[in-house]
Design an enzyme around this catalytic site. Sequence first.
Site, PDB file in Angstrom:
ATOM      1  N   THR A 202     110.304 -30.138  19.049  1.00  0.00           N
ATOM      2  CA  THR A 202     109.739 -31.346  18.441  1.00  0.00           C
ATOM      3  C   THR A 202     109.236 -32.341  19.489  1.00  0.00           C
ATOM      4  OG1 THR A 202     111.439 -31.048  16.792  1.00  0.00           O
ATOM      5  CG2 THR A 202     110.193 -33.082  16.698  1.00  0.00           C
ATOM      6  N   VAL A 203     110.122 -32.697  20.441  1.00  0.00           N
ATOM      7  CA  VAL A 203     109.750 -33.744  21.402  1.00  0.00           C
ATOM      8  C   VAL A 203     108.583 -33.289  22.271  1.00  0.00           C
ATOM      9  CG1 VAL A 203     110.511 -35.062  23.407  1.00  0.00           C
ATOM     10  CG2 VAL A 203     112.025 -34.804  21.434  1.00  0.00           C
TER      11      VAL A 203
ATOM     12  N   GLU B  72     114.666 -41.355  31.339  1.00  0.00           N
ATOM     13  CA  GLU B  72     114.638 -42.539  30.459  1.00  0.00           C
ATOM     14  C   GLU B  72     114.950 -42.184  29.012  1.00  0.00           C
ATOM     15  OE1 GLU B  72     114.919 -45.777  29.313  1.00  0.00           O
ATOM     16  OE2 GLU B  72     113.518 -46.349  30.899  1.00  0.00           O
TER      17      GLU B  72
ATOM     18  N   GLY C  16     117.698 -34.673   7.338  1.00  0.00           N
ATOM     19  CA  GLY C  16     117.498 -34.089   8.666  1.00  0.00           C
ATOM     20  C   GLY C  16     117.976 -34.977   9.805  1.00  0.00           C
TER      21      GLY C  16
ATOM     22  N   LYS D 162     125.830 -41.436  26.219  1.00  0.00           N
ATOM     23  CA  LYS D 162     124.911 -42.521  26.588  1.00  0.00           C
ATOM     24  C   LYS D 162     125.651 -43.644  27.312  1.00  0.00           C
ATOM     25  CE  LYS D 162     122.016 -41.122  22.745  1.00  0.00           C
ATOM     26  NZ  LYS D 162     121.828 -41.230  21.269  1.00  0.00           N
TER      27      LYS D 162
END
Lengths: 428, 428
Positions: A12-13, A130, A188, A206
């Site tokens: 996807t990305v 990033e 989803g 994170k």
Amino acid sequence: MSIKIGLLGFGTVASGIPFLLKENGEKVLAASRDQLEIAKVLVKDDEEKNRLIAAGNDYNFVTNVDEILNDEEIQIVVELMGRIEPARTFITKALEAGKNVVSANKDLIATHGKELISLAQDKGVAFYYEAAVAGGIPILRTLANSLTSDKVTRILGVLNGTSNFMMTKMVDEGWSYEDALKTAQELGYAESDPTNDVEGIDAAYKAVILSQFGFGATIDFDDVTHKGITNISTDDVAVAQELGYVIKLVGDVREVESGISAEVSPTFLPKNHPLASVNDVMNAVFVESIGIGESMYYGPGAGQKPTATSVLADIIRIARRLSDGNVGKPFNEFRRDLPLANPADVKSNYYFALDTPDEKGKILHLSEIFNSEDISFEQVLQQKANGTTARIVVITHAMSKTQLKAVTEKLEAAEDFTVVNTLKVLSN
Amino acid sequence: MSIKIGLLGFGTVASGIPFLLKENGEKVLAASRDQLEIAKVLVKDDEEKNRLIAAGNDYNFVTNVDEILNDEEIQIVVELMGRIEPARTFITKALEAGKNVVSANKDLIATHGKELISLAQDKGVAFYYEAAVAGGIPILRTLANSLTSDKVTRILGVLNGTSNFMMTKMVDEGWSYEDALKTAQELGYAESDPTNDVEGIDAAYKAVILSQFGFGATIDFDDVTHKGITNISTDDVAVAQELGYVIKLVGDVREVESGISAEVSPTFLPKNHPLASVNDVMNAVFVESIGIGESMYYGPGAGQKPTATSVLADIIRIARRLSDGNVGKPFNEFRRDLPLANPADVKSNYYFALDTPDEKGKILHLSEIFNSEDISFEQVLQQKANGTTARIVVITHAMSKTQLKAVTEKLEAAEDFTVVNTLKVLSN
């Protein structure tokens, strides 16, 4: 001359990158100075390759990573495969081959970042990520480039879109955890195994990275205590509302006198706190610092285009540094020795929900237990007495993690109290 | 070796820099690589110099700017005097002398930035001004460094702390404009002549600079239409509340098909819009873009420490580039030819408050007027009919500025309507 890029993975990305190169080509070219060219794309096997080609994707798909690693013209390798292996091996090999690497892989960077960052330094190449924290929000580069002048004292973040979507439904619509999870899966947002999202693991990854950029600290994933949203009940949400709070899963990294503390936990946020209105799948990072005071960075935490935008910003930065001849600078130069905080030093207010027999003297007994650990109450509510059982809700004044442990043990040992839930409270 | 800095002015913001150098010295030194030293400070006259020395300030105060301009050891000049002159002359001379310049002077940069930027380019020196827009929020560097990969389509900003404080009191507490202004002045947020803040002039300066960084456009201050908050009544605020909006002074820069449009105006914001909860003196910049989608950058818009933090971040960036040997890069490299938008192309919803005789048929007549300009209603409310006068409130569907002008002229010509107020509405 163009700058040649090798993509590892075309999910996807990755497929968001061509969108930006097409729709924003002029600005990207002006910024990167040289044309960016996706020279090769690694896919799993011939089946995936044929499927992608049949779907109209016009790239040079390869199924052996060596075709990228041994291609001397490829200067930037972009890893978008996710998970630990084979991403870790491929990135290591790419760095060893002297290639600059961009990754969005928070799991990998939080658990093996140290060795990869150090390898990139040794090889004099860039390793940027990033997109690994809060997807589209440019928080890492902002911490590294703009907050250099400032001393960060605390970072609070809504860092996981899936759990934030669920908590928003639970808070705004009164849904149960189970209903919220079911809908998140249908839309989803949550995987069939939602563990990483709902248990705070993804947010803890994170938090590891934020503690590097915000505090210069190198902490391990295991140093981040994490607690998920799985045992938040509609009762907890309702009492939070009544007291002027919303509950969200919050990452909390702070420096106290003895060192750094990082944790992820469902947290009572005062309704007027800027993080309290961060809803649905949006993320936000709230920074407390001695200079700016309070600032917040808000945006989508995931998604094809936002994540691809962050990845492409990294690629552009590398392209610029290639032309400036200073590509080897670390993404984050802020590093210092910062021990883990002493739990006696890490203080918060807490919410306790307790069940007790519906009899006289229970609040007195409860007060004695908290008082014996030197903890005072900010608010006490007795709820739902039904002749048999009563629910007592307490919000304490600030207490340390050591006190929390001690009082929890005493409450669990006390025959007349059942601890239903304990949650951190951000004070007003 | 240390990097020597000359400060022009030693007011509130300037005196925040020593605070950061002291409290955050280790991080600043690691980032800047060389020690930063405030070598000389320009003050107005001997009286100010003596007063500052008597107050315990241990700097080399000078009263003639040439002592800084002719000092070859000074590499960075920091202008914190404000206003146009003599700041403009001093900065020009500093750039001509080959010195790098940092400024927080939005008035100057919005009105004379073009010539100063071009001079800095010619001289191969840096001219940075992160603090000029939204004080502590690192929005300019974020737009220049991180949103390079993204195409910004619209920037909406709460850019003036004083007017936002006033609007917050008017919205949350129902205060009148006059009461809000009086309190803002008592608290030192508003000057005795509040024109720049309440008329949207200060926000318009910032919109000029944001249009450079976000869109690559070079527009003049006069190209930004601005309308202030002076004629917002408690009636406007109350009806906004009733319809689910809050009113704030909003800067709005957007690219439409024909070009760029920039304006500052009091705006109806839907209550669930992230800008709607930016309260008191806080600022925020909300960015719409094709990649990230929606992101927001929130923080203090002014104040000693926040502004000093942005100024020091600029100084550190210059120090790093001095050691890298690439100091001459422009703060913002994104530039393109973008004409001003055709007003027929700039569309918004609008709120109209109209007074009319309390008689039959007025809404019909009003509908005919709007219909004649092809404008349709989203909501119509009739309020406060008292037998003599009635107040009609209309929220329109999207209409262009050309339509706005035409319908306003017709309404003003119509004998039975008085236009009490017209405000932009951000649609949900």
